[in-house]
Design an enzyme around this catalytic site. Sequence first.
Site, PDB file in Angstrom:
ATOM      1  N   ASP A 329     -10.184  -8.931  -2.768  1.00  0.00           N
ATOM      2  CA  ASP A 329     -10.891  -8.081  -1.982  1.00  0.00           C
ATOM      3  C   ASP A 329     -12.658  -7.688  -2.207  1.00  0.00           C
ATOM      4  O   ASP A 329     -13.198  -7.480  -1.118  1.00  0.00           O
ATOM      5  CB  ASP A 329     -10.328  -6.598  -1.879  1.00  0.00           C
ATOM      6  CG  ASP A 329      -8.952  -6.482  -1.190  1.00  0.00           C
ATOM      7  OD1 ASP A 329      -8.216  -5.986  -1.636  1.00  0.00           O
ATOM      8  OD2 ASP A 329      -8.795  -7.596  -0.137  1.00  0.00           O
ATOM      9  N   TYR A 413      -5.264  -2.122   3.984  1.00  0.00           N
ATOM     10  CA  TYR A 413      -5.414  -1.369   2.864  1.00  0.00           C
ATOM     11  C   TYR A 413      -6.477  -0.586   2.388  1.00  0.00           C
ATOM     12  O   TYR A 413      -7.606  -0.837   3.260  1.00  0.00           O
ATOM     13  CB  TYR A 413      -5.174  -2.412   1.636  1.00  0.00           C
ATOM     14  CG  TYR A 413      -3.779  -2.268   0.899  1.00  0.00           C
ATOM     15  CD1 TYR A 413      -2.841  -3.239   0.759  1.00  0.00           C
ATOM     16  CD2 TYR A 413      -3.507  -1.026   0.155  1.00  0.00           C
ATOM     17  CE1 TYR A 413      -1.547  -3.123   0.409  1.00  0.00           C
ATOM     18  CE2 TYR A 413      -2.151  -1.027  -0.481  1.00  0.00           C
ATOM     19  CZ  TYR A 413      -1.264  -2.038  -0.420  1.00  0.00           C
ATOM     20  OH  TYR A 413       0.118  -1.736  -1.196  1.00  0.00           O
ATOM     21  N   TYR A 415      -8.737   1.199  -0.667  1.00  0.00           N
ATOM     22  CA  TYR A 415      -8.950   1.727  -2.038  1.00  0.00           C
ATOM     23  C   TYR A 415      -9.903   2.679  -2.490  1.00  0.00           C
ATOM     24  O   TYR A 415     -10.966   2.519  -1.889  1.00  0.00           O
ATOM     25  CB  TYR A 415      -9.024   0.626  -3.118  1.00  0.00           C
ATOM     26  CG  TYR A 415      -7.964  -0.652  -2.988  1.00  0.00           C
ATOM     27  CD1 TYR A 415      -8.263  -1.587  -2.028  1.00  0.00           C
ATOM     28  CD2 TYR A 415      -7.076  -0.689  -3.640  1.00  0.00           C
ATOM     29  CE1 TYR A 415      -7.194  -2.805  -1.804  1.00  0.00           C
ATOM     30  CE2 TYR A 415      -5.952  -1.525  -3.515  1.00  0.00           C
ATOM     31  CZ  TYR A 415      -6.198  -2.509  -2.723  1.00  0.00           C
ATOM     32  OH  TYR A 415      -5.129  -3.579  -2.679  1.00  0.00           O
TER      33      TYR A 415
END
Lengths: 694, 694
Positions: A329, A413, A415
């Site tokens: 990522d 996603y 984070y």
Amino acid sequence: MSIQAVTSSLPVRSAKQVASHPFAPLSKDEITSAAQLVQSQWPANTDLHYKVITLEEPAKVEAVPYIEAEHAGQKLPSIDRKALVAYYIRKTNKFHEAIVNLTTQTVKSNVRLGNNMHAPGDGSEIVEIERIALEDESVKAELAKLQLPEGTVVISDPWIYGSDGVGDDERMYQCFLYMRDPANPSEPDSNHYAHPLTISPVISTETMQVIRIDYLPTGKDNTLKEPQPYKPQPANEYVSEYQTLRTDIKPLHVVQPEGASFTVTEQGTSSVVEWQKWSFRVGFNQREGMVLYDVRYEGRSLFYRLSLSDMNIPYADPRHPFHKKSAFDLGDAGAGVMANNLKLGCDCLGSIHYLSAVLSDDKGGIVDMPNVVCIHEQDAGIAWKHTNYRTGRAAVARNRELVLQSIITVSNYEYILAFMFNQAGEVIYEVRATGILSTQPIDEGLEVPWGTVVHPGVLATHHQHHFSLRVDPAIDGYANRLVYDEAHPMPRSEFNPHGTGYYTTETVVERSGGYDLDFTKNRVFKIQNTQVRNPVNGKPVAYKIHAPDFQKILSDSDSFNYKRAEFSNKNIYAVKYRDGELFAGGKYTNQSRGGTGVRSWAERNDKIVDDDLVVYVQFGINHVPRIEDFPVMPCEIIKVAMKPVNFFEKNPALDVPPSTQEFNKSTLLSEQHQQSTTTGTIGGSGDVCCSSKL
Amino acid sequence: MSIQAVTSSLPVRSAKQVASHPFAPLSKDEITSAAQLVQSQWPANTDLHYKVITLEEPAKVEAVPYIEAEHAGQKLPSIDRKALVAYYIRKTNKFHEAIVNLTTQTVKSNVRLGNNMHAPGDGSEIVEIERIALEDESVKAELAKLQLPEGTVVISDPWIYGSDGVGDDERMYQCFLYMRDPANPSEPDSNHYAHPLTISPVISTETMQVIRIDYLPTGKDNTLKEPQPYKPQPANEYVSEYQTLRTDIKPLHVVQPEGASFTVTEQGTSSVVEWQKWSFRVGFNQREGMVLYDVRYEGRSLFYRLSLSDMNIPYADPRHPFHKKSAFDLGDAGAGVMANNLKLGCDCLGSIHYLSAVLSDDKGGIVDMPNVVCIHEQDAGIAWKHTNYRTGRAAVARNRELVLQSIITVSNYEYILAFMFNQAGEVIYEVRATGILSTQPIDEGLEVPWGTVVHPGVLATHHQHHFSLRVDPAIDGYANRLVYDEAHPMPRSEFNPHGTGYYTTETVVERSGGYDLDFTKNRVFKIQNTQVRNPVNGKPVAYKIHAPDFQKILSDSDSFNYKRAEFSNKNIYAVKYRDGELFAGGKYTNQSRGGTGVRSWAERNDKIVDDDLVVYVQFGINHVPRIEDFPVMPCEIIKVAMKPVNFFEKNPALDVPPSTQEFNKSTLLSEQHQQSTTTGTIGGSGDVCCSSKL
């Protein structure tokens, strides 16, 4: 044997006086200047597609004298400002990397990069790929087989193609298709991950065209089926309008009536933060997001640089095309570019200071990134306490933490990444994984051992999350060593007749390499400076690393996954410092081959004792999805901490004033239990708290 | 395959109507009544020394129908109230255990306990032991050899004697002596642990006299020296008057202007807590401190009983008398009796509800224990977040936790014990170790591998902390099973040609026993109910256990330490439920021999599948002291969590209202960065937060 320390705190300069700090990210002018310098290397009108325009950090041999001079209040050496520019000739595969000297306005190097070195994605490219996938006629023909209702909105999530050595030299995207709830297609935030489709176009970035359409297997094996007429399934929405919201949560405010205890001095594109004897500089760049430089406590140096080096998320389904899903990522996208604009009162609670940044776009222009970092304090419970049971007097201090947080969205996603500091000299790095699981279609009623069904017809495949924290230490100076302590039982002997004795050993890590934890021996790694000794017990000052163990990468050692995610097979990598070695998975991760990351550097077998070393701390989870992780998963939290060992002369938080009601102003809810104000008596247990000497 | 659930929440009754709940700790009247009943068994004027007067919990076969009737709003069965009374004939070794039926006012049993079964310490006994040690003439004669200045105050810390099989059948105390800073003896809170002495009296509780004086070895071996004239050393004080306190911490208040979201319904000696779909009953007793009963979420049962079962702290120095140091802080002392009186604004922050308790004293009377548990909410960061990068809309909810905290002081050490709940169905048990290291004298300039010098002449020996959390599950019902998941790489094959595939397996724990984690396989234990299936994916509802791994007890398997701390060699113990089996280290730990704890129960090899089982979750640290742990250590924090797996149909926190500034009222500190209020645009990243549908 005194502790040598750089004792002066960082002098504060106003933003006007300092053009840039050597660690400061590129300013707007510098970004455009770097692009123009590169452009000038090419014939006029050459269309360049800029992928990276970022600070080329100064060599450490230059930077260290600079920061030492800063802290000593001396004249600052001058250091040229440089930029790294990575770019394509637009719509070709000609990928280049240039280093430009912004101070002298010269291009120092400008090279065409070799095979299998590809740029990360960028925002405009992603949007274009989505469009190409959905407008392609053959894709439309495949979608027609689904017999979707009129008005259905199909969504394309472009994924970095990945690596498998099978016709993958070209730079491509693998698009996974989903649709908004077909019964509610006008909902722009419909959770399309609840409706995955079996059609997956592959697009070449060289031609910007669909070159192939893959079918996704939906059974227990590699059988592929023609796209079938879709079967309506319920929606699984996460936005609040579709929930019956709880009504019984009372507000909770964090209030600092005298303001916060930290100061943030913004100096151009970087900021100096000072709080509770800590000082450090914060930068923010395209790839790493937040980076901390020159971290000190009471003027004593601790860390030259702290950053998230990369993360890798390999998936468990071995079937094509899922076997290629292995996201980096940071390298493939960038924690800077993907950073959320944090909203007051939503993402961060309390008295907040926001930092903004500037990044570059694909045209060599500017992208403003407002509010990408929030800074605030929080109360984290009790820091330490002791009650003398003979007098009843309790001494207690509360644990105040400083938090620097950013949040990145990488397609499905999220984070949440935070650096935290406390008053006991501890640095904590915390990652929270949240957002939406990556889903794929599965035949109804089927179970497979490599994933969990989270919705009818929807499989969330198992995957690992491996993170690598890059720690460039400077514990009371720049020559450090890595050691590890272990605890061993003593054998039975005359000295240990009852079999209860145990002892600790300390082992020096002599050479670069990958190292593992071993909880059966209570193995704990410490970064030491043997030149500086604790005045009480003579032991070298050190910081120890508390990182949870984790299952290492399950892909086998011949796999591309393993070769590329060089950090994910060891708890610790330690290497000798070299300028430019920042990224544990290598500089260019997109469709990479490996060989350019920390495992490869470690194979140099350098001596790293009492030298300039860099430690990479890995941590992670094996995410076996559960129903509760859908449609959005509750945060999974992992923390790594670095704590002083024999660095101070006593508990460094001992001088935190006692916790008192006058200061904390808690509210008593219970009616029947009066708070005593009497002084302590022998045998009392904390009757008297926080009062002055009896 | 619907999820069966007991859906009604617990009806609230006023304190007057319900005399006692079957789980409620003994009331004041019940304590004195129990004592009187036991007294009546003896000739008049027999002086009984009461050690334990506590609720004898009802048999599960009685209790379950009661709580099921409660939740169903049905007529409650009647259950007799019983007490366990453990006592001595004062000043003898005649230790008895009686069970009395308070409802029928009869004594059901009253037996003399056998050899090597000894009572825990108690407050008045400790005070007496201290006095005896310091007034003893031979001890004074030894102290005189130290040539301490006039007015020096010597302190005696009585330690449970421990076990080594060497003349240790008698119940004794090993007193470790210290002194207040001799230069400042009038300071009642002087840190005496900075001035350990080499003289250690042993006192028999049968005669209440000093029976022996041990010298403590201070070198590298077993050499003992006559007490030497003391050498002045600096003090190392922890109370605030001796510190130069920080002056730059700004207040941080947690304010709940509409009150807290939880309700506490006090019903006699126990309380029902309801918060965010959670409900449970809290009790508090002498040994375990806080105990949670009948823990439910949305009326669905989860845990019949949750408690800290015991903790053991064995020390690493193999030399006499240190080899015997192995504290069982619950069994030897009691988390209830040792609980601090928590002060508003000192120990707990925010809007606090305090619970108080009543315990017994050595005369069969009452000890009031005010404010032993604090209950409050706290914000624990973001619960979940997703930003749709195409619209820029962020959906984010904050993680609100409910905390029940108590703090125990066990002589030098403190433990902060907390149960926490969140809105994602998770239960967390947190232990923070703080307080003062146990110290012993050491020759100056010496280093030993079994401890750390923390002050001139002061050694803090290494020690392990092992905790055992007792989990009596009732996941959607009382027949549960324990399983564990593991993740395994797939071998290379035609199906897995790239070596990236992996899969999970689930293994049933068939029989009682001790089991370990294995992070190399990502082994995760789950408690399942196979009779209740998730409606989405058909998997059994379950709760998984997240516990960090730790180095197991280092004392060898022939040692008393190992035999007594039956829980400390395994991550998990699972046994079939039996009434009365609550304490993993056995019922009477003081100078015990082992054989009566969880390892022994597990050896029954009972089948525990789809049955009433109990799971003990161990966790701990190997504490290798550092300078920073002295004079009071910063909290070392360990957490165990239990999280739902396929228990719900989606993220249970999805219905938490979006996090908004209106609700949270954060304060903006930074001046230059305006908060945008514009709606989202394509490609934005969270510009729009928490707003209603666009």
